[in-house]
Write an enzyme that holds these catalytic residues in place. Sequence first.
Site, PDB file in Angstrom:
ATOM      1  CE  LYS A 113      -3.810   0.112   0.102  1.00 47.29           C
ATOM      2  NZ  LYS A 113      -4.697   0.560   1.283  1.00 47.29           N
ATOM      3  CD  GLU A 143      -7.097   8.903   2.051  1.00 49.41           C
ATOM      4  OE1 GLU A 143      -6.776   8.103   1.345  1.00 49.41           O
ATOM      5  OE2 GLU A 143      -6.460   8.045   3.259  1.00 49.41           O
TER       6      GLU A 143
END
Length: 465
Positions: free
Chosen positions: A287, A294
């Site tokens: 990831k 965000e």
Amino acid sequence: MDHKNKALWSGRFAESPAEIMQKYSQSLDVDWQLYKEDLQGSKAHGKMLHRIGILSEEELQQILKALEEIEEEVNQGILQPKISLEDVHMNLEARLIEKLGPLGAKIHTGRSRNDQVATDYRLYMKKAINDIKEKVLLFLTTLLERAEKDIDVVVPGFTHLQHAQPISLGHYWMAYFWKFTRDLKRFQAAYETTNVNPLGAGALAGSTLPLDREFTRKELDFEVNSQNSLDTVSDRDYLLEFLFAASTFVLHTSGLSEDLILWSTSEFDFIEPPDAFCTGSSMMPNKKNPDALELTRGKTSGVLSSLYDLMINIKGLPLTYNRDLQEDKRPVFHTIYTVNMILDVLTPLIAGIAPKEESIAPHLNKGFLLATDVAEYLVAKNVPFRETHEIVGNLVQYCIKHHKTFEDLSLEEWQNYCPAFEKDVYDILSPQLAVDRRKTFGGTARSEVKRQIQEGKTIIEVFNA
């Protein structure tokens, strides 16, 4: 009563406030950071009192020296505020009285905490807004640099998150340049509203003393004096203007972040965000999460809430000062911190983004991005637009049914839908050429993007002048 720690307003009262009341009413956890502005205001007020004959030259110099010493004591952490003295104003004044005795008590002549806090707050906000403006200008410069760098990169433009028309990536960056330029102007407008001298308004009605407000205005570098003492003490409009400017700013940073989050997914794969502003997974080693973007999107809610917080606080307050207004600092200080953090993160993040042209290229063949170009091709052949719209819509249906793109169609297939199609229809089937055909003022053509960039540079030069 403990006279050493008693409140400076305690003469009216037979006993000290309950301990829980002291904790409940103190504001030191927020307003202690206004100490420099409070000392600055006291120096200006002291000079004005000397000017009108209330302080002698010797007394003024003693006060100014003591105020300098107090500032150094705070800077070094020697002077720690006491909750029993409630706020920054009382703590600093109490320390001045400790140092100078009755002379220190003269500094509050003709002054109330009501106009004192207004003065401190406006001085603080002027600096805070100027600091934010400088960072916004740096951010705008970064967007201009990105627009210049990416002007030749073609990406799909979207409406409803559906492929719509091809655009220059430089045009995309310039879209946000103009949004943030409007934010910069809003911050500037908030600064102008803030740049008003409240000192001399007193508790609510001014003073019987011949206070020279023009002197303190110049001394504190305010543009004008406030016009009405009642309005001055109650006014929080300048804070609302700042919070509104900050709210539109974070709405724009949230929208930008949302785009870039989508573009960094494997489904889009348009960009590679810099590693320095991403994190990994504690479980999944594959990831790369766009956490900074965000978080920027998430922090928007706190700033928007700050605007609502202050609006609700002042709703229906009677003139003039009410203790509710003590709570005006928490939302504003939170917003100042958040906006600064967002700018500190987004500026280098945007600068470090890498467009992935090889991954973008297949997307330019999706969604029939050139459908409008084909329709306008027929318009140039004297076919009414509403007819061309239907013709091209039918062509799109045909292509979808037969798994074809416009490039795959034979001339016969084109002409089956409209005899006005000729061989030159293939000349328009290039996303790059389609971008440059959109030369209307403000369009995505590279010539227009270059014009926008030049205008943007001029705007930044004007703000920096």
